[in-house]
Structures are given as C-alpha cells and as structure tokens.
Design a protein around this motif. Structure first.
Motif, PDB file in Angstrom:
ATOM      1  N   ALA A   1      42.648  -7.970   8.855  1.00  0.00           N
ATOM      2  CA  ALA A   1      43.817  -8.615   9.453  1.00  0.00           C
ATOM      3  C   ALA A   1      43.424  -9.470  10.655  1.00  0.00           C
ATOM      4  O   ALA A   1      43.918 -10.592  10.824  1.00  0.00           O
ATOM      5  N   LEU A   2      42.517  -8.959  11.483  1.00  0.00           N
ATOM      6  CA  LEU A   2      42.097  -9.739  12.645  1.00  0.00           C
ATOM      7  C   LEU A   2      41.256 -10.940  12.217  1.00  0.00           C
ATOM      8  O   LEU A   2      41.415 -12.035  12.759  1.00  0.00           O
ATOM      9  N   LEU A   3      40.365 -10.751  11.243  1.00  0.00           N
ATOM     10  CA  LEU A   3      39.564 -11.880  10.783  1.00  0.00           C
ATOM     11  C   LEU A   3      40.453 -12.989  10.231  1.00  0.00           C
ATOM     12  O   LEU A   3      40.237 -14.173  10.517  1.00  0.00           O
TER      13      LEU A   3
ATOM     14  N   ILE B   1      30.550  -8.835   3.337  1.00  0.00           N
ATOM     15  CA  ILE B   1      30.643 -10.282   3.493  1.00  0.00           C
ATOM     16  C   ILE B   1      30.151 -10.667   4.876  1.00  0.00           C
ATOM     17  O   ILE B   1      30.773 -10.331   5.890  1.00  0.00           O
ATOM     18  N   TRP B   2      29.020 -11.371   4.927  1.00  0.00           N
ATOM     19  CA  TRP B   2      28.521 -11.898   6.190  1.00  0.00           C
ATOM     20  C   TRP B   2      29.146 -13.271   6.406  1.00  0.00           C
ATOM     21  O   TRP B   2      29.103 -14.136   5.520  1.00  0.00           O
ATOM     22  N   ALA B   3      29.724 -13.470   7.580  1.00  0.00           N
ATOM     23  CA  ALA B   3      30.429 -14.712   7.854  1.00  0.00           C
ATOM     24  C   ALA B   3      30.494 -14.960   9.347  1.00  0.00           C
ATOM     25  O   ALA B   3      30.254 -14.070  10.160  1.00  0.00           O
ATOM     26  N   ASP B   4      30.836 -16.193   9.696  1.00  0.00           N
ATOM     27  CA  ASP B   4      31.037 -16.565  11.097  1.00  0.00           C
ATOM     28  C   ASP B   4      32.380 -17.273  11.218  1.00  0.00           C
ATOM     29  O   ASP B   4      32.720 -18.115  10.370  1.00  0.00           O
ATOM     30  N   ILE B   5      33.131 -16.962  12.249  1.00  0.00           N
ATOM     31  CA  ILE B   5      34.451 -17.563  12.451  1.00  0.00           C
ATOM     32  C   ILE B   5      34.353 -19.058  12.669  1.00  0.00           C
ATOM     33  O   ILE B   5      35.299 -19.798  12.428  1.00  0.00           O
TER      34      ILE B   5
ATOM     35  N   VAL C   1      44.508 -15.478  24.561  1.00  0.00           N
ATOM     36  CA  VAL C   1      44.719 -15.833  23.156  1.00  0.00           C
ATOM     37  C   VAL C   1      44.154 -14.741  22.256  1.00  0.00           C
ATOM     38  O   VAL C   1      44.806 -14.277  21.313  1.00  0.00           O
ATOM     39  N   LEU C   2      42.933 -14.313  22.558  1.00  0.00           N
ATOM     40  CA  LEU C   2      42.296 -13.283  21.743  1.00  0.00           C
ATOM     41  C   LEU C   2      43.034 -11.953  21.835  1.00  0.00           C
ATOM     42  O   LEU C   2      43.175 -11.236  20.837  1.00  0.00           O
ATOM     43  N   GLY C   3      43.489 -11.625  23.016  1.00  0.00           N
ATOM     44  CA  GLY C   3      44.234 -10.380  23.187  1.00  0.00           C
ATOM     45  C   GLY C   3      45.497 -10.371  22.345  1.00  0.00           C
ATOM     46  O   GLY C   3      45.829  -9.359  21.713  1.00  0.00           O
ATOM     47  N   ALA C   4      46.201 -11.505  22.335  1.00  0.00           N
ATOM     48  CA  ALA C   4      47.427 -11.592  21.541  1.00  0.00           C
ATOM     49  C   ALA C   4      47.125 -11.508  20.048  1.00  0.00           C
ATOM     50  O   ALA C   4      47.850 -10.842  19.298  1.00  0.00           O
ATOM     51  N   LEU C   5      46.048 -12.158  19.620  1.00  0.00           N
ATOM     52  CA  LEU C   5      45.668 -12.112  18.206  1.00  0.00           C
ATOM     53  C   LEU C   5      45.274 -10.692  17.804  1.00  0.00           C
ATOM     54  O   LEU C   5      45.656 -10.209  16.737  1.00  0.00           O
ATOM     55  N   ALA C   6      44.499 -10.040  18.664  1.00  0.00           N
ATOM     56  CA  ALA C   6      44.066  -8.671  18.370  1.00  0.00           C
ATOM     57  C   ALA C   6      45.262  -7.728  18.297  1.00  0.00           C
ATOM     58  O   ALA C   6      45.374  -6.914  17.371  1.00  0.00           O
TER      59      ALA C   6
ATOM     60  N   LEU D   1      41.963 -14.771  13.161  1.00  0.00           N
ATOM     61  CA  LEU D   1      41.002 -15.620  13.865  1.00  0.00           C
ATOM     62  C   LEU D   1      40.719 -16.900  13.089  1.00  0.00           C
ATOM     63  O   LEU D   1      40.650 -17.992  13.678  1.00  0.00           O
ATOM     64  N   TYR D   2      40.553 -16.781  11.786  1.00  0.00           N
ATOM     65  CA  TYR D   2      40.346 -17.984  10.970  1.00  0.00           C
ATOM     66  C   TYR D   2      41.542 -18.933  11.093  1.00  0.00           C
ATOM     67  O   TYR D   2      41.381 -20.138  11.265  1.00  0.00           O
TER      68      TYR D   2
END
Length: 231
Positions: A115-117, A5-9, A136-141, A120-121
């Motif tokens: 799970a990360l995607l 699946i090719w996608a962009d956040i 924010v990204l660190g916490a999400l990751a 992020l969505y």
C-alpha cells in the motif's frame, strides 16, 4: 510461492512494471498462493537527498543528450504508462531514495508495504510531490496504515532499517541484478524489466508446475529506455 521484486521509487519502469505484474498475477489461477515481497534497490546512491534536481535535467546529464531528447525519452515512458492506465508527469524532481526504502521496511513490519509503495509511486509519477518532505512522507505513510509517530521516528533516524535496505541490495547483487525492476520467483526463476502481463502469468504458471530442475535464464530487458532502469 514467493515473488520478490527489487525496485526503486525513482524508476519509471518499476512503476509500470508493478502494474503489469499485478495484471499478470490477477490472471494467474493460483494467485492466492502467491506472497509478494518488495525489495530495496537504489539506482542512484549519489543523488542528493532532496529531490531538487528536475528529472529532465538529470536524464540529459546522465545520458549526454539534449533537454529536447530527454523530453522525447520521457514521452515514450509516459505512453507506456498510459497503456497501463497510469498517470505520468515529467515535472517531478529526482533525488536519493534511501529514506523511502527505509520507510518501506517499516511499512512491511506493519503489513502495509504494498500500500505504501503504491502511494509513493503515485505521489512521485502521477502527482510530482516532493518525496524529500517529511510532512509529505508522513501523510503518505499514515494513509497507507503506518502509525504517524513511527514513520516520523524512522525518517528522523538515518540508521533505522538501513541494514535491511543494504541487505536487500546485497541480495540483488548476488542474484546478478544490474537494473530494475527485477522479479524473482522462489529464488529460482528471474524476470528482468517491465515485461508484458502475460509474461508474468506464464512465469508463475511455469514456476508452479516446474518446481524441480535447473533455473531457466531470466527474461531480459535492456535499459531505462526499454523496460528497465540500469544502474
């Protein structure tokens, strides 16, 4: 069976398409045989790294419409998202997503890419969180299962997983993708756009039973206003 699946956040139809695909996959009797791989695709490589541009302003400028018309466009997407049980906010920012794709490749190495995607969505479209913020990204990751130290290292190094992102984008071009979401089953069957769940189920069934012969034409969708986001 592999589905890529090719996608962009940054693409709202990718957010919606993921939910529809998952519903179609859940209805597929042989779903346990399916491997799902998420691939990188940037809709706007020239966007600023920080998500400081309001998405409504971006849409108005990109499509040459008024802010009121941009709001109407977003309202239609929000309605489609609600139909899939997804929250949707139009007060989010718009920015370059290259760093997010690099982080997703790190997550893939740890077996937690999906799970990360999903996180992020949700952070982008349901919560309008600033995805340019390393904290924010660190916490999400970390919440998705990526070690915090590794996430920080990748975010600090613009070359980390850069080659993997570019490789995904070259593959998309070779397959003829001009927009996302773009689904490919076993590199033979293509589905373009956030199609209804039943389309995905039928495609999976067809791919399983018709593993030989020429690839059929991809199911198409048009623009960011109708099922997919074009470059």
């Amino acid at each position: 069976m592999r589905v890529e699946i090719w996608a962009d956040i940054a693409c709202p139809w990718c957010y919606i398409g993921k939910a529809r695909f998952e519903a179609g996959l859940a209805a597929f009797a042989h779903r346990d045989e399916v491997e799902v791989v998420h691939r990188s695709f940037e809709l706007d490589r020239d966007a600023p790294p920080a998500a400081g541009v309001p998405v409504l302003d971006m849409l108005a400028a990109k499509y040459g419409v008024s802010r009121a018309q941009a709001e109407e466009m977003e309202a239609r997407v929000a309605e489609a998202a609600a139909g899939e049980g997804l929250a949707y906010r139009s007060d989010r920012g718009h920015g370059n997503t290259f760093h997010l794709h690099r982080l997703l490749h790190l997550a893939k190495a740890h077996g937690v890419q999906d799970a990360l995607l999903t996180a992020l969505y949700r952070a982008n479209f349901a919560e309008a969180r600033p995805l340019a913020d390393p904290d924010v990204l660190g916490a999400l990751a970390e919440g998705a299962g990526v070690p915090a130290a590794e996430a920080a290292r990748v975010l600090a190094d613009p070359q980390a997983y850069a080659a993997e992102v570019r490789a995904d984008e070259r593959a998309a071009a070779e397959l003829g993708a001009t927009g996302v979401p773009f689904f490919v089953i076993d590199r033979r069957y293509g589905i373009s756009g956030a199609q209804p769940a039943d389309v995905f189920r039928q495609a999976l069934e067809h791919a399983r039973t018709e593993s030989a012969g020429p690839s059929p034409a991809a199911a198409d969708a048009d623009t960011c206003g109708d099922g997919s986001c074009a470059v």
